[in-house]
Write an enzyme that holds these catalytic residues in place. Structure first.
Site, PDB file in Angstrom:
ATOM      1  N   CYS A 227       0.838  -1.198   0.000  1.00 55.34           N
ATOM      2  CA  CYS A 227       0.000   0.000   0.000  1.00 55.34           C
ATOM      3  C   CYS A 227       0.875   1.251   0.000  1.00 55.34           C
ATOM      4  CB  CYS A 227      -0.899  -0.011   1.240  1.00 55.34           C
ATOM      5  SG  CYS A 227      -1.899   1.480   1.453  1.00 55.34           S
TER       6      CYS A 227
ATOM      7  N   ASP B 146      21.963  -9.726  41.742  1.00 56.95           N
ATOM      8  CA  ASP B 146      22.485  -8.431  41.326  1.00 56.95           C
ATOM      9  C   ASP B 146      22.216  -7.399  42.426  1.00 56.95           C
ATOM     10  OD1 ASP B 146      23.285  -6.788  38.628  1.00 56.95           O
ATOM     11  OD2 ASP B 146      21.893  -5.646  39.885  1.00 56.95           O
TER      12      ASP B 146
ATOM     13  N   TYR C  39      23.218 -12.032  32.270  1.00 57.33           N
ATOM     14  CA  TYR C  39      23.384 -10.696  31.677  1.00 57.33           C
ATOM     15  C   TYR C  39      23.601 -10.803  30.168  1.00 57.33           C
ATOM     16  CZ  TYR C  39      25.021  -5.875  31.130  1.00 57.33           C
ATOM     17  OH  TYR C  39      25.160  -4.561  30.734  1.00 57.33           O
TER      18      TYR C  39
ATOM     19  N   TRP D 168      25.213 -15.062  37.098  1.00 58.23           N
ATOM     20  CA  TRP D 168      24.926 -13.650  36.842  1.00 58.23           C
ATOM     21  C   TRP D 168      25.444 -13.236  35.473  1.00 58.23           C
ATOM     22  CZ3 TRP D 168      27.673  -9.351  35.483  1.00 58.23           C
ATOM     23  CH2 TRP D 168      27.009  -8.124  35.552  1.00 58.23           C
TER      24      TRP D 168
END
Length: 485
Positions: free
Chosen positions: A65, A443, A427, A423
């Site tokens: 379109c 954390d 991350y 951790w």
């Protein structure tokens, strides 16, 4: 992918922008396909078909379109958060893998045969990898035609077409206009140079601009990125050469001013900028889940549309940042990154020039092999951290660790490396791989943010509480980090 007709039709009838990119509306009586929010009159039910991708609509013989420009809609949030083969394939196609390495290269990266990959993509998207890449090339060509003064042969080459004839035929089929006609009705100013392009990156509202820029500024590494005057500047390492981008959020879109050493990198650069700013997210769905928790209802109401930026060049960057940030503050980690980068000479960047005052002159994050070869003098801190970075870099450089594979498998491989714990792996999954459902209960900033919001800050209790935030726990982490600040 199965699309429920009634639900899709209601979205079209209400012109709901939230569904743009989720699916496309084909109108058989006019031969066009639109985004759900197209302002045109709602088509009759008997004339409507719904498609899971623009490539599927094009394969049905429909053209884009001219009014709502469905090719410029935000990407589907489904492919942004899925870790399965189809989700990974869509991200790799957006990064230009098919144009560079062909379907065999894509299949090899994913670990499947070409035939099986084609079958899976057809079942989910109504189109195979070649058709999906062709649709992307058409969109890239349109951007180049409308925003640069390049000759059509140069546009064809930069957009990834094999010949000018193929380029002309595809543009006519997709947009029902010749390339010269598209240029005659261009909607924006022509860029100032052959390697400079400004494009608009659409997103689903709301977008909380303040939190986005603050997040990036807090983690900015000098020489690679910076935030100034409401604009985020970033160096990029792209498949065909270096580049830089200046990203300025505006109402309904983000303006991306790109300088590229090679214009063939336009599509990968746009895809990476979208992932960098998390522009394909569905913030309404995310905020609805988080706001159901009374502890987060207030922050969500006050700041709707908080995003979770990712690293643009490669998940390896997130991995290095994570290792160097272990057990230190973001402020303390920045000098470590600067020192490391000082020992990784950047590739010459003909796109940047010398206009440092204008915000250019930034570099992309170094490649894994460069980091693996950094001498001891390039590191500060404990020897264990230095060796963890080197082991990570060597594993990526030697192909022993793939950071664009299945998320669960990648996390297992990361945890097997020395010096990388839950951790760090979490991350990387969150900011490098784009996993929307990672939680980091140990954390310190997450725990401080939880305490500030009246939530338990004991890691085990907090982790159990976070179960109610699935499948958007990564966004809860972003909210808790913000509360801690």
């Amino acid at each position: 992918m199965e699309l429920d007709f009634e639900r899709c039709y209601r979205a079209v009838d209400s012109r709901d922008q939230r569904f743009d990119g989720w699916f496309y509306t084909g109108v058989t009586s006019t031969g066009i396909y639109c985004r759900p929010s197209c302002p045109a009159t709602t088509p009759k039910r008997e004339n409507v078909r719904f498609f899971p991708s623009a490539a599927a609509a094009q394969g049905a013989g429909l053209r884009a379109c001219r009014r709502c420009r469905p090719d410029a809609a935000p990407g589907s949030p489904e492919w942004d958060v899925r870790a399965d083969v189809v989700g990974r394939a869509m991200r790799l196609i957006a990064d230009g893998v098919v144009d560079r390495d062909g379907v065999p290269g894509l299949a090899s990266r994913l670990g499947y045969t070409e035939r099986h990959l084609h079958r899976m993509l057809r079942a989910e998207l109504g189109a195979g990898p070649l058709a999906l890449a062709r649709a992307q090339r058409a969109q890239t060509a349109r951007v180049l035609i409308e925003t640069t003064g390049l000759g059509m042969a140069e546009v064809a080459f930069a957009a990834g077409f094999g010949s000018v004839r193929q380029f002309n035929d595809t543009v006519r089929e997709v947009f029902a206009l010749a390339p010269s006609e598209l240029r005659a009705q261009k909607r924006g100013p022509v860029s100032g140079g052959a390697g400079t392009i400004t494009v608009r990156l659409a997103y689903r509202p709301p977008l909380h601009v303040g939190s986005l820029l603050e997040f990036l500024a807090l983690r900015a590494v000098p020489g690679v990125e910076e935030v100034r005057d409401g604009t985020y500047h970033r160096g990029l390492s792209l498949p065909h050469g270096p580049g830089e981008v200046a990203l300025t959020p505006a109402a309904g879109y983000v303006s991306a001013a790109l300088r590229l050493a090679d214009l063939r990198d336009l599509a990968p650069a746009v895809a990476r900028c979208r992932r960098l700013l998390d522009l394909d997210a569905d913030p309404v769905a995310v905020d609805a889940t988080l706001a159901a928790d009374p502890a987060l209802a207030g922050p969500v109401a006050a700041e709707p549309g908080v995003r979770l930026p990712r690293t643009p060049d490669h998940p390896f960057e997130a991995a290095v940042r994570a290792v160097l940030t272990q057990q230190v503050s973001l402020r303390s980690a920045r000098p470590l990154l600067v020192r490391l980068l000082a020992h990784c000479p950047p590739h010459p960047n003909p796109a940047a020039g010398h206009d440092r005052d204008g915000g250019w002159g930034l570099r992309g994050f170094p490649q894994a092999r460069q980091v693996a070869d950094v001498p001891d003098d390039g590191f500060r801190g404990p020897a264990g951290r230095r060796e963890a970075v080197r082991a990570l870099a060597r594993a990526v450089a030697d192909g022993e660790l793939s950071l664009d594979g299945d998320w669960a498998q990648t996390r297992r491989q990361l945890l097997a490396l020395p010096g990388i714990g839950p951790w760090t792996a979490g991350y990387v999954a969150m900011r490098g791989l784009g996993d929307p459902d990672v939680f980091l209960p140990t954390d310190l900033a997450v725990r401080r943010g939880a305490r500030a919001l009246g939530l338990p800050d004991d890691p085990k209790t907090l982790d159990a509480h976070a179960e109610r935030w699935r499948p958007w726990r990564s966004y809860a982490v972003a909210r808790l980090w913000r509360a801690a600040a």
